[in-house]
Design an enzyme around this catalytic site. Sequence first.
Site, PDB file in Angstrom:
ATOM      1  N   ASP A 230      -1.340  -1.920  15.628  1.00 20.41           N
ATOM      2  CA  ASP A 230      -2.380  -2.457  16.262  1.00 20.41           C
ATOM      3  C   ASP A 230      -1.995  -3.087  17.739  1.00 20.41           C
ATOM      4  OD1 ASP A 230      -4.935  -3.959  17.591  1.00 20.41           O
ATOM      5  OD2 ASP A 230      -6.139  -3.242  15.973  1.00 20.41           O
TER       6      ASP A 230
ATOM      7  N   ASP B  26      -0.212   0.486   9.298  1.00 25.39           N
ATOM      8  CA  ASP B  26      -0.602   0.062  10.122  1.00 25.39           C
ATOM      9  C   ASP B  26      -0.478  -0.883  11.794  1.00 25.39           C
ATOM     10  OD1 ASP B  26      -3.529  -0.622  12.221  1.00 25.39           O
ATOM     11  OD2 ASP B  26      -4.583  -1.879  10.397  1.00 25.39           O
TER      12      ASP B  26
ATOM     13  N   GLU C 158     -11.295   7.151  -4.231  1.00 34.10           N
ATOM     14  CA  GLU C 158     -12.897   6.210  -4.398  1.00 34.10           C
ATOM     15  C   GLU C 158     -12.835   6.979  -2.163  1.00 34.10           C
ATOM     16  OE1 GLU C 158     -13.567   1.578  -2.688  1.00 34.10           O
ATOM     17  OE2 GLU C 158     -12.204   2.149  -3.516  1.00 34.10           O
TER      18      GLU C 158
END
Length: 480
Positions: free
Chosen positions: A173, A171, A105
Amino acid sequence: MADVAEADTVPEVHVKPEIAAEVKLEDLFADMDSDEEFLSSTGQNLKITSSPPEAPPSPVHIGPSSRASDPEVMRSFYQRLFPWRYLFQWLNHSPTPSNDFGHREFAFTLQNDAYLRYQAFPTSDLLRKDVLRLMPSRFEIGPVYSTNPRDRKTLRKAATFKPIAKELCFDIDLTDYDDIRTCCDKANICNKCWQFITMAIKIIDVALRDDFGFKHIMWVYSGRRGAHAWVCDKKARQMDDQKRRAIAGYLEVIKGGAQSGKRVNVKRPLHSHVARSLDILKSHFQTDILHDQDPWETDEKFDHLLQLLPDKTLNEALRKKWSSSPGRASTAKWADIDALAKTGASKGLDSKALLDAKQDIVLEYTYPRLDIEVSKHLNHLLKSPFVVHPGTGRVCVPINTKTCEDFDPLGVPTVTELLQEIDEWTAPEGDNGGKTIQDWEKTSLKPYVDYFRTFVSALMRDEKDVKVKREREGADAMEF
């Protein structure tokens, strides 16, 4: 928000207007009906077909007013600089097209903020042509599905359409460090607070390699204030959600929000992963935290430090000393803790409890702060490497873990700089052996693409070796 039908780059196709301009994170990953395929005028699903081959790229002259979000700038980047071939090989794990890529996808964020999910392409050329046609501001990569994502609504049983493989992702941040970084906040970064990301890469990378045996781990700069990890080993890609949650939980040490008080409560004796992390982080704590961030400069800030220490009598002695010395540096305050403890300021001091508390403080100020939800789910989407961050114009380039301390996020090239470099490039004198020089080779993007190419080659080589070994074992089993 403009309908996709109004966009210049998408003639004669329509997207249902339920797509919201602002999409909540949790909505991106739910199997919702707002992700309609393009619809034809008859109301039937219209497959996106590739546009005809475009004309050879003409020079794009970038001026002072050019911005990363300008359509012609982005078109030139996707057309001339994006490493489509290596992206295909990375996701396909082979030079020959397979379902690893064909059932993968892709999700596009268009210039008008429409969000298109469940896009899929048999080859990188078709992906490239549709990106050039739709001109998304960025695109994300999702899982490999059990069937082509475009065909999911034609299946008799919806349950047969399910994610079956995806890289294990992490992830990090810098906004999650806003309660402890003093140099910047929100979307702003500098080289001082980037050290939090450097520490995180070191800790997570060694744990994934040494504790779980993963080999093919790629770290990618997010384009502004963070980094993503892609664990690409086959055994990682095939893990279900339960195993992903287990690994994420293993690596999670910082818990709770900024207002939740003590955020580190690790068991003693320390787990080998935590002990190794402390060993790596202790030098960073002295330089990057105590010296560069100076986190306890004010009364309010050192009050939080005192809350993390276990002895009330010692705490009062420290408070009195620090209040009488306004502006005392954090390096000195950290040394004061042991100095006052040795003077007998607290008769009933538990030195073991004090040592444990100090270790927990080091971890709270240095250990990676992960967005754990990104790692837990097989169907999570993550921004593709080498796309352009629309806010900064910087390219999301891979980070070499062997030299991660030298990585400068503010030195990463912007798309306008790269296109200028192409314009200014001159061919070297002498014979080039007839080799065609790609546009990205003419720019400061070259070392990042070279690193990506080397990473992908090693991944494909291992995938091929495993396949050959499996075929050989199958042949041996048939001999009797």
